[in-house]
Design a protein around this motif. Structure first.
Motif, PDB file in Angstrom:
ATOM      1  N   GLY A  21     -77.521   5.861 -17.991  1.00 22.34           N
ATOM      2  CA  GLY A  21     -76.518   6.656 -18.066  1.00 22.34           C
ATOM      3  C   GLY A  21     -76.810   7.889 -19.072  1.00 22.34           C
ATOM      4  N   LYS A  22     -76.231   9.100 -18.753  1.00 19.71           N
ATOM      5  CA  LYS A  22     -76.815  10.199 -19.635  1.00 19.71           C
ATOM      6  C   LYS A  22     -76.385  10.106 -20.879  1.00 19.71           C
ATOM      7  CE  LYS A  22     -72.532  13.000 -18.403  1.00 19.71           C
ATOM      8  NZ  LYS A  22     -72.050  13.305 -19.442  1.00 19.71           N
ATOM      9  N   ASN A  43     -66.970   6.683 -17.411  1.00 23.35           N
ATOM     10  CA  ASN A  43     -67.568   5.436 -18.153  1.00 23.35           C
ATOM     11  C   ASN A  43     -68.970   5.289 -17.750  1.00 23.35           C
ATOM     12  OD1 ASN A  43     -65.025   5.010 -19.616  1.00 23.35           O
ATOM     13  ND2 ASN A  43     -64.556   3.395 -18.123  1.00 23.35           N
ATOM     14  N   ASP A  44     -69.651   5.537 -16.650  1.00 23.22           N
ATOM     15  CA  ASP A  44     -70.718   5.546 -16.199  1.00 23.22           C
ATOM     16  C   ASP A  44     -71.814   6.201 -16.883  1.00 23.22           C
ATOM     17  OD1 ASP A  44     -69.731   3.744 -14.219  1.00 23.22           O
ATOM     18  OD2 ASP A  44     -69.908   5.063 -12.601  1.00 23.22           O
ATOM     19  N   ALA A  45     -71.222   7.503 -17.791  1.00 21.52           N
ATOM     20  CA  ALA A  45     -72.087   8.163 -18.613  1.00 21.52           C
ATOM     21  C   ALA A  45     -72.805   7.276 -19.556  1.00 21.52           C
ATOM     22  CB  ALA A  45     -71.479   9.299 -19.020  1.00 21.52           C
ATOM     23  N   ALA A  46     -72.068   6.196 -19.925  1.00 23.80           N
ATOM     24  CA  ALA A  46     -72.650   5.133 -20.963  1.00 23.80           C
ATOM     25  C   ALA A  46     -72.686   3.808 -20.297  1.00 23.80           C
ATOM     26  CB  ALA A  46     -71.381   5.119 -21.999  1.00 23.80           C
ATOM     27  N   ALA A  47     -73.521   3.743 -19.414  1.00 18.00           N
ATOM     28  CA  ALA A  47     -73.911   2.694 -18.654  1.00 18.00           C
ATOM     29  C   ALA A  47     -75.369   2.478 -18.306  1.00 18.00           C
ATOM     30  CB  ALA A  47     -73.183   2.595 -17.095  1.00 18.00           C
ATOM     31  N   GLY A  73     -67.984   3.011 -29.431  1.00 17.48           N
ATOM     32  CA  GLY A  73     -68.018   3.120 -27.950  1.00 17.48           C
ATOM     33  C   GLY A  73     -67.992   1.903 -27.360  1.00 17.48           C
ATOM     34  N   THR A  74     -68.077   2.145 -26.062  1.00 18.35           N
ATOM     35  CA  THR A  74     -68.147   1.059 -24.891  1.00 18.35           C
ATOM     36  C   THR A  74     -69.347   1.272 -24.134  1.00 18.35           C
ATOM     37  OG1 THR A  74     -65.793   0.535 -24.714  1.00 18.35           O
ATOM     38  CG2 THR A  74     -67.385  -0.205 -23.123  1.00 18.35           C
ATOM     39  N   LEU A  75     -70.446   0.195 -24.134  1.00 19.18           N
ATOM     40  CA  LEU A  75     -71.569   0.265 -23.267  1.00 19.18           C
ATOM     41  C   LEU A  75     -71.035  -0.682 -21.925  1.00 19.18           C
ATOM     42  CD1 LEU A  75     -74.377   0.373 -22.509  1.00 19.18           C
ATOM     43  CD2 LEU A  75     -74.965  -1.679 -23.540  1.00 19.18           C
ATOM     44  N   THR A  76     -71.455  -0.157 -20.911  1.00 18.02           N
ATOM     45  CA  THR A  76     -71.084  -0.526 -19.465  1.00 18.02           C
ATOM     46  C   THR A  76     -72.324  -0.957 -18.951  1.00 18.02           C
ATOM     47  OG1 THR A  76     -69.135   0.829 -19.277  1.00 18.02           O
ATOM     48  CG2 THR A  76     -70.066  -0.209 -17.186  1.00 18.02           C
ATOM     49  N   VAL A  77     -72.348  -2.318 -18.411  1.00 18.77           N
ATOM     50  CA  VAL A  77     -73.576  -2.641 -17.788  1.00 18.77           C
ATOM     51  C   VAL A  77     -73.353  -3.140 -16.255  1.00 18.77           C
ATOM     52  CG1 VAL A  77     -75.312  -4.798 -17.723  1.00 18.77           C
ATOM     53  CG2 VAL A  77     -74.380  -3.921 -19.922  1.00 18.77           C
ATOM     54  N   LEU A  78     -73.938  -2.396 -15.346  1.00 18.33           N
ATOM     55  CA  LEU A  78     -73.774  -2.412 -13.979  1.00 18.33           C
ATOM     56  C   LEU A  78     -74.794  -3.478 -13.340  1.00 18.33           C
ATOM     57  CD1 LEU A  78     -72.894   1.297 -13.341  1.00 18.33           C
ATOM     58  CD2 LEU A  78     -71.469  -0.661 -13.811  1.00 18.33           C
ATOM     59  N   ASN A  79     -74.507  -4.478 -12.827  1.00 17.52           N
ATOM     60  CA  ASN A  79     -75.531  -5.392 -12.295  1.00 17.52           C
ATOM     61  C   ASN A  79     -75.233  -6.000 -10.931  1.00 17.52           C
ATOM     62  OD1 ASN A  79     -77.273  -5.231 -14.365  1.00 17.52           O
ATOM     63  ND2 ASN A  79     -76.590  -7.163 -15.369  1.00 17.52           N
ATOM     64  N   ALA A 137     -76.911  -2.632  -5.079  1.00 20.00           N
ATOM     65  CA  ALA A 137     -78.079  -1.661  -5.548  1.00 20.00           C
ATOM     66  C   ALA A 137     -77.608  -0.190  -5.385  1.00 20.00           C
ATOM     67  CB  ALA A 137     -79.098  -2.444  -5.417  1.00 20.00           C
ATOM     68  N   THR A 138     -77.501   0.053  -4.157  1.00 15.57           N
ATOM     69  CA  THR A 138     -77.401   1.366  -3.926  1.00 15.57           C
ATOM     70  C   THR A 138     -76.397   2.016  -4.767  1.00 15.57           C
ATOM     71  OG1 THR A 138     -78.235   0.942  -1.802  1.00 15.57           O
ATOM     72  CG2 THR A 138     -76.969   3.176  -2.230  1.00 15.57           C
ATOM     73  N   VAL A 139     -75.197   1.298  -4.876  1.00 16.07           N
ATOM     74  CA  VAL A 139     -73.782   1.601  -5.663  1.00 16.07           C
ATOM     75  C   VAL A 139     -74.262   1.865  -7.297  1.00 16.07           C
ATOM     76  CG1 VAL A 139     -71.602   1.072  -6.389  1.00 16.07           C
ATOM     77  CG2 VAL A 139     -72.192   0.958  -4.124  1.00 16.07           C
ATOM     78  N   ILE A 140     -75.001   1.020  -7.760  1.00 15.95           N
ATOM     79  CA  ILE A 140     -75.322   1.025  -9.104  1.00 15.95           C
ATOM     80  C   ILE A 140     -76.198   2.081  -9.291  1.00 15.95           C
ATOM     81  CG2 ILE A 140     -76.779  -0.096 -10.938  1.00 15.95           C
ATOM     82  CD1 ILE A 140     -75.885  -2.943  -9.394  1.00 15.95           C
ATOM     83  N   ASN A 141     -77.273   2.596  -8.827  1.00 19.61           N
ATOM     84  CA  ASN A 141     -77.942   3.532  -8.733  1.00 19.61           C
ATOM     85  C   ASN A 141     -77.324   4.831  -8.403  1.00 19.61           C
ATOM     86  OD1 ASN A 141     -80.666   2.243  -9.531  1.00 19.61           O
ATOM     87  ND2 ASN A 141     -80.932   1.640  -7.696  1.00 19.61           N
ATOM     88  N   GLN A 142     -76.350   4.901  -7.573  1.00 22.30           N
ATOM     89  CA  GLN A 142     -75.584   6.242  -7.399  1.00 22.30           C
ATOM     90  C   GLN A 142     -74.682   6.585  -8.677  1.00 22.30           C
ATOM     91  OE1 GLN A 142     -75.722   8.532  -4.859  1.00 22.30           O
ATOM     92  NE2 GLN A 142     -74.702   9.496  -6.341  1.00 22.30           N
ATOM     93  N   ARG A 143     -74.139   5.331  -9.155  1.00 23.32           N
ATOM     94  CA  ARG A 143     -73.221   5.648 -10.417  1.00 23.32           C
ATOM     95  C   ARG A 143     -74.036   6.010 -11.571  1.00 23.32           C
ATOM     96  NH1 ARG A 143     -69.030   0.444 -10.495  1.00 23.32           N
ATOM     97  NH2 ARG A 143     -68.832   1.606 -12.641  1.00 23.32           N
ATOM     98  N   LEU A 144     -75.202   5.341 -11.734  1.00 24.62           N
ATOM     99  CA  LEU A 144     -76.050   5.887 -12.829  1.00 24.62           C
ATOM    100  C   LEU A 144     -76.625   7.273 -12.599  1.00 24.62           C
ATOM    101  CD1 LEU A 144     -78.005   2.368 -13.672  1.00 24.62           C
ATOM    102  CD2 LEU A 144     -76.206   3.490 -15.085  1.00 24.62           C
TER     103      LEU A 144
END
Length: 569
Positions: free
Chosen positions: A546-547, A280-284, A44-50, A267-274
């Protein structure tokens, strides 16, 4: 653990910055609920949102494993952090080396031997000469930004200018054979194994060195290699290094096949996506974005989301800093009065409440590895002791109160920002102290409070260490020999006490880290009784994943969700 290019004496200061910008969220098994069920598997692919990009992706320019541990996926070092939850993660363990180092009797010479079977991404063998060269590169002016300790510690380090100018190299680093490296220090340093975790100890093959362009495709010694580096680390794509072997690396799990690091996000976007965890954000995950008080309030009522929040503590302290050279703070009774008057409850509330901050009465973080020794030199209770403060003011000659100025950063939501400054202002008012607020933008604030000629009498500050020990926490702040007159100074009290300096040297000689920790704690208490600062809080961090993320590990060393442990399948 800093993200600014600093002089050796600035070194330990910006750990706190990286704790926030590089990801502080220590969570141990007893207090962390983040991670989904199921056995972790490869793939799989791990996504890092920073928010912060992976800039200067060169081991010479990176400050330890900043940027949320992403560099440690590519760069192995002589030693590394123990990749476990909580306090167990505060230990140093071997990485490229067979052990954490063999010291001479006085800890001025350290010897390391490399493991068998170490390979770069191209299949060539990693040698001790490559580690020596990698360290020497970090001295080059054009590759500045990494940890500066070796300039002070290595014999000849203060004048060495790197391999591009000084062709002979550093004589204080010897490589008697391809698997042995020996370091000669100009003073005793019992914590050298901690230093050997920093990215400047990563091997660099001289033939592949492209100078300032090396960051575009550094040669990997870790489980992943750089496939693509876009816009100076704004988008970093990592794929497997097929020559890495788990037989030589028991610390990094390397579950995902690919890691996609996306930066420059709000930051708001990151927390909303997570939170939403769609696609792909499920694996973030994020390694630099905390949840705020409002977001936590919403999450608390949602069991599914709450189960994906990691909680913990990075070794960091927010505090009020005094400059005893500025009146009226040259009078210890005034400093004591402020210490008694402080209302830590309002400071905690200003930072988002007890979920995000805990009251502090010690300068050292409340973790055993730092040598934490509980004490409260000026008991203010939960809401301040105004009566005691007034009594001290009277003894200091200010029976009718006094007016002082508090300098702070104007960035809202920042631990040195207006919310905390206002909380301090209100608390001191109850003790008859009128506080005028002097708010400055971040750059101007930093230039003022770290200048020996411009430093104000009272300002908000913070501190975190490069590794979990009292040494890099206390020495840069209170060692008189680290007062910097021609650069950024962090010894705000200009303390130059011969007894304190002597004790710092004595502790540095110890290779028994437990014994050293006890003495750091005792020194913290001794200094604390001089009322040179007012500890306010130790921060608490909350991070979403992510979930589909599994195997969440966040140690007390960096406080960062360790991406080397995460699985997404």
């Amino acid at each position: 653990m800093r993200h600014l290019s600093v002089s050796p004496r600035r070194a330990a200061a910006v750990a706190a910055v990286l704790a926030l910008a590089g990801g502080a969220a220590a969570c141990g098994p007893k207090d962390s609920s983040a991670s989904s069920g199921g056995k972790p598997e490869k793939g799989g692919t791990l996504t890092v949102l920073n928010q912060e990009p992976q800039q200067d992706f060169d081991p010479a320019r990176l400050y330890t494993s900043g940027g949320g541990n992403v560099p440690s996926l590519v760069f192995r070092t002589l030693t590394t952090r123990n990749r476990e939850n909580g306090a167990a993660g505060s230990k140093v363990v071997p990485d490229l080396a067979t052990n954490t180092g063999e010291p001479s009797k006085n800890a001025t010479v350290w010897t390391y031997h490399l493991k068998d079977g170490l390979k770069y991404e191209d299949g060539t063998t990693i040698t001790s000469a490559d580690i020596k060269y990698g360290i020497e590169r970090s001295f080059a002016a054009e590759l500045s930004g990494g940890a500066p300790y070796l300039r002070d510690w290595l014999i000849g380090g203060k004048t060495y200018q790197g391999p591009y100018k000084d062709k002979g190299g550093l004589d204080s680093i010897e490589t008697p054979d391809a698997k042995t490296i020996v370091f000669h220090l100009d003073k005793s340093e019992g914590e050298f194994p901690f230093l050997a975790t920093q990215t400047s100890f990563a091997p660099v093959p001289k033939a592949k060195d492209t100078g300032t362009n090396y960051e575009n495709h550094p040669v990997s010694s870790g489980p992943y290699k750089v496939l693509k580096n876009e816009n100076d680390g704004e988008r970093l794509t990592l794929v497997r290094n097929t020559y890495w072997s788990a037989k030589t690396d028991s610390e990094r799990k390397a579950y995902p096949d690919k890691i996609d690091v996306q930066s420059g996000l709000d930051a708001t976007v990151i927390n909303q996506r997570l939170s939403t965890s769609s696609g792909n954000d499920a694996a973030a995950v994020t390694t630099d974005t905390n949840l705020g008080a409002a977001e936590l309030a919403k999450i608390t009522g949602d069991k599914s989301l709450a189960s994906r929040v990691g909680t913990g503590h990075f070794g960091e302290t927010y505090y009020l800093a005094f400059n005893p050279k500025v009146k009226p703070f040259d009078n210890i009774k005034v400093r004591e009065a402020v210490s008694y008057a402080i209302n830590r409850t309002t400071v905690v509330n200003a930072l988002g409440g007890s979920s995000l901050a805990e009251p502090a009465t010690t300068f050292l973080p409340d973790q055993a590895s730092y040598g934490y020794t509980a004490y409260d030199a000026f008991p203010a209770g939960k809401t301040g002791n105004a009566a005691k403060a007034k009594q001290l003011l009277k003894e200091a000659g200010y029976a009718n109160g006094l007016t002082i100025t508090l300098t702070h950063d104007t960035t809202k939501g920042e631990e040195r920002g207006p919310e905390v400054a206002t909380a301090v202002q209100e608390a001191l008012k109850a003790a008859g102290i009128t506080v005028k607020l002097d708010g400055l933008e971040s750059d101007a604030y930093g230039e003022k409070v770290h200048s020996t000629t411009k430093e104000p009498g009272l300002f908000l500050s913070r501190w975190g260490a490069d590794w979990p020990s009292g040494g890099p926490f206390l020495a840069p702040i209170y060692d008189g020999r680290q007062i910097v007159t021609d650069g950024w100074n962090f010894n705000h009290a200009f303390l130059d006490d011969a007894a304190v300096n002597k004790e710092i040297d004595a502790i540095n000689k110890l290779t028994d880290l437990n014994a050293a920790a006890k003495r750091w704690g005792a020194l913290d208490k001794k200094i604390g009784e001089q009322a040179l600062s007012v500890p306010l809080v130790h921060p608490v961090y909350k991070r979403l994943v992510g979930k589909d993320v599994k195997n969440v590990v966040i140690s007390d060393w960096t406080g960062v969700l360790d991406v080397s442990q995460v699985a997404v399948k």
